[in-house]
Design a protein around this motif. Structure first.
Motif, PDB file in Angstrom:
ATOM      1  N   PHE A 112       0.799  -1.220   0.000  1.00  0.00           N
ATOM      2  CA  PHE A 112       0.000   0.000   0.000  1.00  0.00           C
ATOM      3  C   PHE A 112       0.835   1.274   0.000  1.00  0.00           C
ATOM      4  O   PHE A 112       0.331   2.351  -0.300  1.00  0.00           O
ATOM      5  CB  PHE A 112      -0.998  -0.008   1.174  1.00  0.00           C
ATOM      6  CG  PHE A 112      -0.563   0.770   2.386  1.00  0.00           C
ATOM      7  CD1 PHE A 112       0.216   0.195   3.363  1.00  0.00           C
ATOM      8  CD2 PHE A 112      -0.950   2.094   2.536  1.00  0.00           C
ATOM      9  CE1 PHE A 112       0.611   0.925   4.478  1.00  0.00           C
ATOM     10  CE2 PHE A 112      -0.565   2.826   3.652  1.00  0.00           C
ATOM     11  CZ  PHE A 112       0.229   2.241   4.618  1.00  0.00           C
ATOM     12  N   LYS A 113       2.128   1.161   0.311  1.00  0.00           N
ATOM     13  CA  LYS A 113       3.001   2.335   0.282  1.00  0.00           C
ATOM     14  C   LYS A 113       2.959   3.037  -1.079  1.00  0.00           C
ATOM     15  O   LYS A 113       3.177   4.244  -1.157  1.00  0.00           O
ATOM     16  CB  LYS A 113       4.443   1.938   0.602  1.00  0.00           C
ATOM     17  CG  LYS A 113       4.643   1.227   1.929  1.00  0.00           C
ATOM     18  CD  LYS A 113       4.318   2.116   3.114  1.00  0.00           C
ATOM     19  CE  LYS A 113       4.775   1.539   4.448  1.00  0.00           C
ATOM     20  NZ  LYS A 113       4.007   0.376   4.922  1.00  0.00           N
ATOM     21  N   ASP A 146       8.863  -2.615   2.918  1.00  0.00           N
ATOM     22  CA  ASP A 146       7.952  -2.070   1.909  1.00  0.00           C
ATOM     23  C   ASP A 146       8.201  -0.597   1.572  1.00  0.00           C
ATOM     24  O   ASP A 146       8.111  -0.190   0.423  1.00  0.00           O
ATOM     25  CB  ASP A 146       6.503  -2.239   2.362  1.00  0.00           C
ATOM     26  CG  ASP A 146       6.097  -3.704   2.408  1.00  0.00           C
ATOM     27  OD1 ASP A 146       6.628  -4.492   1.605  1.00  0.00           O
ATOM     28  OD2 ASP A 146       5.249  -4.051   3.245  1.00  0.00           O
ATOM     29  N   PRO A 266      -4.971  -2.356   9.531  1.00  0.00           N
ATOM     30  CA  PRO A 266      -3.763  -2.937  10.133  1.00  0.00           C
ATOM     31  C   PRO A 266      -2.698  -1.847  10.263  1.00  0.00           C
ATOM     32  O   PRO A 266      -2.341  -1.218   9.270  1.00  0.00           O
ATOM     33  CB  PRO A 266      -3.341  -4.028   9.142  1.00  0.00           C
ATOM     34  CG  PRO A 266      -4.060  -3.749   7.874  1.00  0.00           C
ATOM     35  CD  PRO A 266      -5.256  -2.907   8.189  1.00  0.00           C
ATOM     36  N   THR A 267      -2.213  -1.640  11.470  1.00  0.00           N
ATOM     37  CA  THR A 267      -1.486  -0.407  11.773  1.00  0.00           C
ATOM     38  C   THR A 267      -0.077  -0.646  12.306  1.00  0.00           C
ATOM     39  O   THR A 267       0.151  -1.568  13.084  1.00  0.00           O
ATOM     40  CB  THR A 267      -2.288   0.384  12.826  1.00  0.00           C
ATOM     41  OG1 THR A 267      -3.602   0.591  12.319  1.00  0.00           O
ATOM     42  CG2 THR A 267      -1.658   1.731  13.108  1.00  0.00           C
ATOM     43  N   GLY A 268       0.855   0.231  11.862  1.00  0.00           N
ATOM     44  CA  GLY A 268       2.216   0.211  12.382  1.00  0.00           C
ATOM     45  C   GLY A 268       2.592   1.595  12.881  1.00  0.00           C
ATOM     46  O   GLY A 268       2.568   1.893  14.063  1.00  0.00           O
ATOM     47  N   ASN A 269       2.886   2.456  11.930  1.00  0.00           N
ATOM     48  CA  ASN A 269       3.301   3.820  12.252  1.00  0.00           C
ATOM     49  C   ASN A 269       2.113   4.774  12.433  1.00  0.00           C
ATOM     50  O   ASN A 269       2.307   5.966  12.600  1.00  0.00           O
ATOM     51  CB  ASN A 269       4.212   4.329  11.135  1.00  0.00           C
ATOM     52  CG  ASN A 269       5.388   5.099  11.683  1.00  0.00           C
ATOM     53  OD1 ASN A 269       5.486   5.359  12.877  1.00  0.00           O
ATOM     54  ND2 ASN A 269       6.277   5.493  10.795  1.00  0.00           N
ATOM     55  N   PHE A 270       0.900   4.270  12.333  1.00  0.00           N
ATOM     56  CA  PHE A 270      -0.344   5.031  12.510  1.00  0.00           C
ATOM     57  C   PHE A 270      -0.608   6.008  11.351  1.00  0.00           C
ATOM     58  O   PHE A 270      -1.437   6.910  11.451  1.00  0.00           O
ATOM     59  CB  PHE A 270      -0.327   5.798  13.853  1.00  0.00           C
ATOM     60  CG  PHE A 270      -1.708   6.025  14.430  1.00  0.00           C
ATOM     61  CD1 PHE A 270      -2.393   5.000  15.047  1.00  0.00           C
ATOM     62  CD2 PHE A 270      -2.315   7.269  14.359  1.00  0.00           C
ATOM     63  CE1 PHE A 270      -3.658   5.198  15.585  1.00  0.00           C
ATOM     64  CE2 PHE A 270      -3.591   7.483  14.902  1.00  0.00           C
ATOM     65  CZ  PHE A 270      -4.252   6.449  15.516  1.00  0.00           C
ATOM     66  N   GLY A 271       0.083   5.812  10.213  1.00  0.00           N
ATOM     67  CA  GLY A 271      -0.128   6.717   9.085  1.00  0.00           C
ATOM     68  C   GLY A 271      -1.433   6.431   8.363  1.00  0.00           C
ATOM     69  O   GLY A 271      -2.233   7.339   8.079  1.00  0.00           O
ATOM     70  N   ASN A 272      -1.658   5.146   8.069  1.00  0.00           N
ATOM     71  CA  ASN A 272      -2.814   4.759   7.276  1.00  0.00           C
ATOM     72  C   ASN A 272      -4.124   5.061   8.020  1.00  0.00           C
ATOM     73  O   ASN A 272      -5.067   5.641   7.463  1.00  0.00           O
ATOM     74  CB  ASN A 272      -2.688   3.259   6.958  1.00  0.00           C
ATOM     75  CG  ASN A 272      -3.501   2.840   5.767  1.00  0.00           C
ATOM     76  OD1 ASN A 272      -4.246   3.630   5.194  1.00  0.00           O
ATOM     77  ND2 ASN A 272      -3.378   1.580   5.405  1.00  0.00           N
ATOM     78  N   SER A 321       5.828  -5.462   8.574  1.00  0.00           N
ATOM     79  CA  SER A 321       5.688  -4.016   8.337  1.00  0.00           C
ATOM     80  C   SER A 321       4.930  -3.331   9.465  1.00  0.00           C
ATOM     81  O   SER A 321       4.795  -2.112   9.475  1.00  0.00           O
ATOM     82  CB  SER A 321       4.987  -3.755   7.010  1.00  0.00           C
ATOM     83  OG  SER A 321       5.694  -4.388   5.981  1.00  0.00           O
ATOM     84  N   MET A 322       4.426  -4.120  10.408  1.00  0.00           N
ATOM     85  CA  MET A 322       3.743  -3.545  11.569  1.00  0.00           C
ATOM     86  C   MET A 322       4.527  -3.807  12.852  1.00  0.00           C
ATOM     87  O   MET A 322       4.003  -3.608  13.941  1.00  0.00           O
ATOM     88  CB  MET A 322       2.341  -4.160  11.692  1.00  0.00           C
ATOM     89  CG  MET A 322       1.451  -3.761  10.530  1.00  0.00           C
ATOM     90  SD  MET A 322       0.117  -4.954  10.248  1.00  0.00           S
ATOM     91  CE  MET A 322      -0.724  -4.843  11.806  1.00  0.00           C
ATOM     92  N   HIS A 400      -0.706  -9.050   6.864  1.00  0.00           N
ATOM     93  CA  HIS A 400      -1.076  -7.751   7.453  1.00  0.00           C
ATOM     94  C   HIS A 400      -2.584  -7.545   7.374  1.00  0.00           C
ATOM     95  O   HIS A 400      -3.237  -7.164   8.345  1.00  0.00           O
ATOM     96  CB  HIS A 400      -0.347  -6.604   6.740  1.00  0.00           C
ATOM     97  CG  HIS A 400       1.147  -6.738   6.766  1.00  0.00           C
ATOM     98  ND1 HIS A 400       1.823  -7.577   5.909  1.00  0.00           N
ATOM     99  CD2 HIS A 400       2.084  -6.166   7.558  1.00  0.00           C
ATOM    100  CE1 HIS A 400       3.117  -7.510   6.173  1.00  0.00           C
ATOM    101  NE2 HIS A 400       3.305  -6.663   7.167  1.00  0.00           N
ATOM    102  N   THR A 426      -3.413  -4.298   2.779  1.00  0.00           N
ATOM    103  CA  THR A 426      -2.228  -3.472   2.576  1.00  0.00           C
ATOM    104  C   THR A 426      -1.094  -4.091   1.765  1.00  0.00           C
ATOM    105  O   THR A 426      -0.142  -3.401   1.436  1.00  0.00           O
ATOM    106  CB  THR A 426      -1.663  -3.029   3.947  1.00  0.00           C
ATOM    107  OG1 THR A 426      -1.482  -4.173   4.774  1.00  0.00           O
ATOM    108  CG2 THR A 426      -2.600  -2.049   4.636  1.00  0.00           C
ATOM    109  N   ALA A 427      -1.166  -5.379   1.462  1.00  0.00           N
ATOM    110  CA  ALA A 427      -0.107  -5.958   0.615  1.00  0.00           C
ATOM    111  C   ALA A 427      -0.660  -7.124  -0.182  1.00  0.00           C
ATOM    112  O   ALA A 427      -1.620  -7.784   0.231  1.00  0.00           O
ATOM    113  CB  ALA A 427       1.078  -6.431   1.463  1.00  0.00           C
TER     114      ALA A 427
HETATM  115  C1  LIG Z   1       3.505   0.034   6.204  1.00  0.00           C
HETATM  116  C2  LIG Z   1       2.567  -1.102   6.241  1.00  0.00           C
HETATM  117  C3  LIG Z   1       1.563  -1.203   7.228  1.00  0.00           C
HETATM  118  C4  LIG Z   1       1.424  -0.199   8.363  1.00  0.00           C
HETATM  119  O1  LIG Z   1       0.978   1.057   7.915  1.00  0.00           O
HETATM  120  P1  LIG Z   1       1.144   2.349   8.853  1.00  0.00           P
HETATM  121  O2  LIG Z   1       0.757   3.507   8.002  1.00  0.00           O
HETATM  122  O3  LIG Z   1       2.608   2.390   9.219  1.00  0.00           O
HETATM  123  O4  LIG Z   1       0.273   2.172  10.026  1.00  0.00           O
HETATM  124  C5  LIG Z   1       0.676  -2.271   7.154  1.00  0.00           C
HETATM  125  N1  LIG Z   1       0.780  -3.211   6.185  1.00  0.00           N
HETATM  126  C6  LIG Z   1       1.755  -3.156   5.234  1.00  0.00           C
HETATM  127  C7  LIG Z   1       1.821  -4.245   4.218  1.00  0.00           C
HETATM  128  C8  LIG Z   1       2.670  -2.107   5.216  1.00  0.00           C
HETATM  129  O5  LIG Z   1       3.626  -2.071   4.258  1.00  0.00           O
END
Ligand SMILES: *Cc1c(COP(=O)(O)O)cnc(C)c1O
Length: 495
Positions: A112-113, A146, A266-272, A321-322, A400, A426-427
């Protein structure tokens, strides 16, 4: 409209300045002075629009100084049929009457990046012109997989930019490493770091704050910029797809215009998920924003207790990625929920820096709990979600996305809230073929690109073209440096 820093409201920036600079000098993130509203009838009007037109409209509300022709041109270049293998760009797929996956991985790197990193270079290039910047932007990125490939692909051969990506030598999947090492373009560099993701990330942060390096770069006609999601130019393009998905759900007859829809991310950096929050604040009829984490569940705890505490073990999971314990973009949410209280935000961020922990006040808790829900999935639950979706719906998802699907059903079971829900996908499952194959019951898995063939055989899904193309590419980069040697690598790269 101006942009401000989350930690200091005294200085104002134009959108072009905020995008070119990436991060405010005192460490705050740039935010719009106020969140614009969708105009009356905008959602109806968007039904007939292409994805690039939707992007131009939504981004235009935030970008004074960019014309609508200019933004449409960026949209058409970023989201073209050459780059995306789905005509809708970000299609919604029905699983059942109340669950829809928003597929954000049809771009050139299959994650999704791409939705933001195909757009950011256009925004950044135009910003450099508007700022009359004569130097070249040197974009440094540390990646757990990613982001690095997405940024390389987005910035390749873009005028007035050079991009260098650092990845942890043993911290990315084989396919991710191959994707990066075979990157094409005349302005790109890729370098492995002998260490883990934190070592790469810390190394890059040190370069950003190295004053003497900054001077050397300036003399050579360069300045540092960032392609990480701290840059507003990455959050903004992500707001578009939530609005687009809502319009598509209305088009499909899944909801009536104006009905609320929940979103699970699905969240990592809280951007999405932050982008979904902005869409809701703009007036998009979104109900709950459901934050899905893996075993690194610092956000699950925060959104249910109001305590953010990164002092916990770090887990390597099947959704790498999370695997993040410091979610940078949360700062923008705190700023908005506190109605722009930069002192309060600075205070929380200082506590996070010094003790690794902070607890928000009761007013913020009330607002957080009203808007968000949160949950997490462990490794077993993640794989079970992949298998169940495949068996029940014939729908193949990556780990993810599976975290999102698990948390979505967990939320429904515990709340009985059966609102139609968009789950961000997201992927591509092909990017994480080993986990997906294991989840659907395969064993004796091959290594490397043979995984793609196996997954394709088992599922009868076609291998995405950008991954298929890896077979014919020769690695161009084989540089690997020690933790302390990133500076030399950058200077060599710029020579
Ligand atoms: C980056 C990523 C996330 C997390 O997104 P954030 O914006 O960082 O919360 C989730 N899934 C995939 C496949 C990613 O590449």
């Amino acid at each position: 409209m101006h942009y401000l820093s989350t930690r200091n409201k005294q200085l104002q920036y134009t959108p072009a300045q905020a995008i070119a600079q990436g991060l405010s000098r005192e460490g705050g993130l740039f935010v719009p002075q106020q969140i614009p509203s969708l105009e009356e009838g905008a959602l109806d009007a968007m039904k007939e629009m292409t994805y690039p037109q939707r992007a131009a409209y939504v981004m235009g509300l935030y970008l004074d100084g960019f014309s609508s022709e200019e933004l449409l041109c960026f949209g058409e270049k970023a989201y073209s049929a050459e780059k995306f293998d789905a005509p809708a760009i970000a299609p919604v797929r029905r699983l059942d009457d109340s669950t829809f996956c928003l597929e954000l991985w049809h771009g050139p790197t299959c994650a999704f990046k791409d939705m933001a990193l195909q757009m950011l270079p256009h925004l950044l290039s135009a910003s450099l012109k508007k700022n009359e910047e004569s130097r070249t932007a040197c974009i440094l990125t540390a990646t757990s997989g990613d982001t690095g490939k997405g940024a390389l692909e987005g910035f390749r051969d873009v005028d007035q930019t050079r991009i260098m990506v650092f990845y942890p030598k043993d911290g990315v999947s084989q396919i991710q490493e191959l994707q990066m090492r075979t990157q094409e373009g005349t302005n790109v560099g890729v370098c492995a770091v002998d260490g883990n993701f934190d070592d790469a990330q810390t190394g890059v942060k040190q370069l950003f704050s190295d004053e003497s390096l900054r001077k050397v770069l300036d003399e050579r006609g360069y300045f540092f910029s960032s392609a990480n999601s701290i840059n507003w130019g990455r959050v903004l393009p992500q707001i578009v797809y939530y609005i687009s998905a809502y319009v598509d759900l209305v088009g499909l007859g899944a909801v009536a215009m104006g009905d609320p829809v929940n979103v699970c991310v699905p969240t990592g950096n809280f951007g999405n998920i932050l982008a979904a929050y902005y869409a809701k604040r703009m007036g998009l009829p979104l109900g709950r924003l459901i934050c899905a984490s893996n075993s690194n569940n610092v956000l699950t705890e925060f959104l249910t207790t109001g305590v953010y505490d990164r002092n916990r073990p770090f887990h390597h999971t099947v959704s790498p990625s999370m695997d993040i314990l410091i979610s940078s973009n949360l700062e923008r949410l705190l700023y908005d929920l506190s109605e722009g209280d930069a002192d309060l935000v600075s205070d929380y961020m200082n506590q996070l820096h010094t003790t690794g922990r902070y607890e928000v006040n009761s007013l913020l808790k009330e607002k957080l709990f009203a808007c968000f829900a949160a949950g997490c999935a462990d490794e077993v639950q993640t794989k079970a979600a992949i298998r169940n979706s495949w068996e029940q719906y014939g729908y193949l998802m990556d780990p993810h996305t599976a975290v999102g699907i698990h948390v979505c059903s967990q939320y429904r079971n515990s709340t009985k809230d059966d609102t139609v829900t968009i789950v961000a996908s997201t992927a591509s499952p092909f990017k994480f073929g080993d986990t997906v194959l294991e989840a659907v019951g395969e064993s004796d898995l091959p290594a490397g690109l043979a995984l793609l063939d196996r997954l394709s055989e088992v599922t009868h899904h076609a291998i995405p073209a950008p991954l298929e193309a890896l077979r014919n590419k020769q690695p161009r980069f084989d540089l690997c440096v020690g933790k302390g040697q990133l500076c030399n690598a950058v200077l060599d790269f710029l020579n």
